[in-house]
Write an enzyme that holds these catalytic residues in place. Structure first.
Site, PDB file in Angstrom:
ATOM      1  N   ASP A 144       0.814  -1.214   0.000  1.00 41.91           N
ATOM      2  CA  ASP A 144       0.000   0.000   0.000  1.00 41.91           C
ATOM      3  C   ASP A 144       0.849   1.266   0.000  1.00 41.91           C
ATOM      4  O   ASP A 144       0.491   2.264  -0.633  1.00 41.91           O
ATOM      5  CB  ASP A 144      -0.934   0.002   1.214  1.00 41.91           C
ATOM      6  CG  ASP A 144      -2.064  -1.010   1.077  1.00 41.91           C
ATOM      7  OD1 ASP A 144      -2.424  -1.347  -0.058  1.00 41.91           O
ATOM      8  OD2 ASP A 144      -2.593  -1.449   2.118  1.00 41.91           O
TER       9      ASP A 144
ATOM     10  N   GLU B 209      -4.986  10.322   3.545  1.00 36.55           N
ATOM     11  CA  GLU B 209      -5.333  11.307   4.551  1.00 36.55           C
ATOM     12  C   GLU B 209      -4.177  12.224   4.885  1.00 36.55           C
ATOM     13  O   GLU B 209      -3.010  11.909   4.669  1.00 36.55           O
ATOM     14  CB  GLU B 209      -5.823  10.637   5.841  1.00 36.55           C
ATOM     15  CG  GLU B 209      -4.743  10.022   6.707  1.00 36.55           C
ATOM     16  CD  GLU B 209      -4.268   8.676   6.256  1.00 36.55           C
ATOM     17  OE1 GLU B 209      -3.068   8.573   5.897  1.00 36.55           O
ATOM     18  OE2 GLU B 209      -5.059   7.718   6.260  1.00 36.55           O
TER      19      GLU B 209
ATOM     20  N   ASP C 177      -5.807  15.500  20.250  1.00 36.51           N
ATOM     21  CA  ASP C 177      -4.405  15.151  20.015  1.00 36.51           C
ATOM     22  C   ASP C 177      -3.988  15.471  18.588  1.00 36.51           C
ATOM     23  O   ASP C 177      -2.801  15.598  18.298  1.00 36.51           O
ATOM     24  CB  ASP C 177      -4.178  13.664  20.275  1.00 36.51           C
ATOM     25  CG  ASP C 177      -4.153  13.331  21.759  1.00 36.51           C
ATOM     26  OD1 ASP C 177      -4.260  14.266  22.573  1.00 36.51           O
ATOM     27  OD2 ASP C 177      -4.031  12.140  22.090  1.00 36.51           O
TER      28      ASP C 177
ATOM     29  N   THR D  75     -10.687   3.868   5.306  1.00 37.58           N
ATOM     30  CA  THR D  75     -10.362   2.557   5.863  1.00 37.58           C
ATOM     31  C   THR D  75      -8.934   2.522   6.406  1.00 37.58           C
ATOM     32  O   THR D  75      -8.425   1.447   6.725  1.00 37.58           O
ATOM     33  CB  THR D  75     -10.528   1.463   4.792  1.00 37.58           C
ATOM     34  OG1 THR D  75      -9.805   1.838   3.606  1.00 37.58           O
ATOM     35  CG2 THR D  75     -11.987   1.271   4.432  1.00 37.58           C
ATOM     36  N   ALA D  76      -8.295   3.675   6.513  1.00 39.30           N
ATOM     37  CA  ALA D  76      -6.928   3.742   7.028  1.00 39.30           C
ATOM     38  C   ALA D  76      -6.934   4.357   8.427  1.00 39.30           C
ATOM     39  O   ALA D  76      -7.684   3.920   9.295  1.00 39.30           O
ATOM     40  CB  ALA D  76      -6.049   4.520   6.044  1.00 39.30           C
TER      41      ALA D  76
END
Length: 305
Positions: free
Chosen positions: A78, A153, A182, A193-194
């Site tokens: 990935d 992302e 945070d 999905t990560a």
């Protein structure tokens, strides 16, 4: 002479070997082949002494890669796919992704199926699936300090991650909101999905035209993941924080100072994936993440991954 590309993870010996074998095979069949590692798509890491490692988005495309390419074969996991997407998206080159890594959530097929995959590729027996990407920019005043393409992302947080920080975030023309957490994640549907999923965000199917804003360990019960149209850009201002660090696609980024602002929008580039069978997102969720499996397995009636 038809033209294609090969992008591979040179850290993995098997990916390096298969890349050379593929190049020789394509060249022998009359193809013009450009080959490169995925290193060029890996974003540089900043340091406090050198807070910005800026390469323009269009400056990452490897020599010889252009819009005349029919496709690029990507060999790796990935991380390699994420890096390769930054290399070829500006040229619109479709990627056939071959998993030589571990989970391979973004990959289309495996090495043991490579001969059949190449056969279908050469016959044109495939579909193209487009995935939305983000353009991430860091400004200081009106000056552009840093930019990157993003498939999964963007994460903005303090060092160390366990320190809480404050953000003022404006989505589109809506009034800014203050979030204490945070860190924050801005995610595409592909990235849902990560890291976003691990931080409590929802799974979004790839074709839905939305983005996600996900606070990491927020300091309020009211701060939850927000899903909004991908036509809405996002501007993030650090508040009362000595320094933030940005990470894009889990890979690299830059330091963000208190006077900087981060601008995120849907990119006009997209990642184009070669699909050898019709895309079936729920099948991938089941096989890779175990989604939708029954609480009590019934081997005679349930297909297990």
């Amino acid at each position: 002479m038809p033209k294609a590309g090969i992008i591979y993870n040179d850290v993995k010996p098997i990916a390096s070997r298969i890349a050379i074998e593929l190049k020789d095979s394509f060249t022998g069949a009359g193809w013009d082949i450009c080959i490169t590692t995925a290193v060029g798509g890996i974003l540089g890491y900043s340091t406090p002494e050198s807070p910005v490692c800026h390469t323009p988005i269009d400056g990452l495309t490897p020599p010889g890669f252009d819009s005349d390419m029919k496709f690029a074969v990507v060999l790796g996991g990935d991380g390699t796919v994420l890096a390769a997407s930054r290399l070829v998206a500006p040229c619109g080159i479709p990627m056939l992704t071959i998993n030589t890594g571990h989970m391979g959530f973004l990959t289309e097929t495996y090495l043991n199926q490579l001969p059949q995959a190449i056969e279908k590729l050469l016959l044109g027996d495939y579909e193209i699936e487009e995935r939305a990407m983000l353009t991430i920019k860091v400004f200081r005043g009106d000056s552009l300090l840093w930019e990157a393409l993003c498939l999964n992302e963007m994460v903005l947080h303090r060092e160390p991650l366990t320190s809480m920080c404050h953000f003022e975030i404006a989505v589109g023309r809506h009034a800014p909101v203050d979030i204490a957490a945070d860190g924050v994640i801005i995610s595409t549907p592909t990235g849902s999905t990560a890291y976003s999923l691990s931080a409590g965000g929802p799974v979004v199917t790839p074709g839905v035209p939305v983005l996600q804003l996900v606070p990491i360990c927020p300091h309020s019960l009211a701060s939850r993941a927000l899903v909004f149209p991908d036509s809405e850009p996002v501007t993030i201002y650090p508040v009362n924080t000595p320094r933030l660090v940005m990470v894009v696609d889990g890979n690299g980024g830059c330091y963000v100072m208190p006077d900087d602002r981060v601008y995120v929008e849907k990119s006009h580039y997209c990642a184009r994936f070669v699909r050898l069978q019709p895309p079936e997102f729920f099948r991938i969720l089941r096989e890779k993440l175990g989604w939708g499996l029954p609480h009590i397995a019934k081997p005679t009636s349930v297909e297990l991954p």
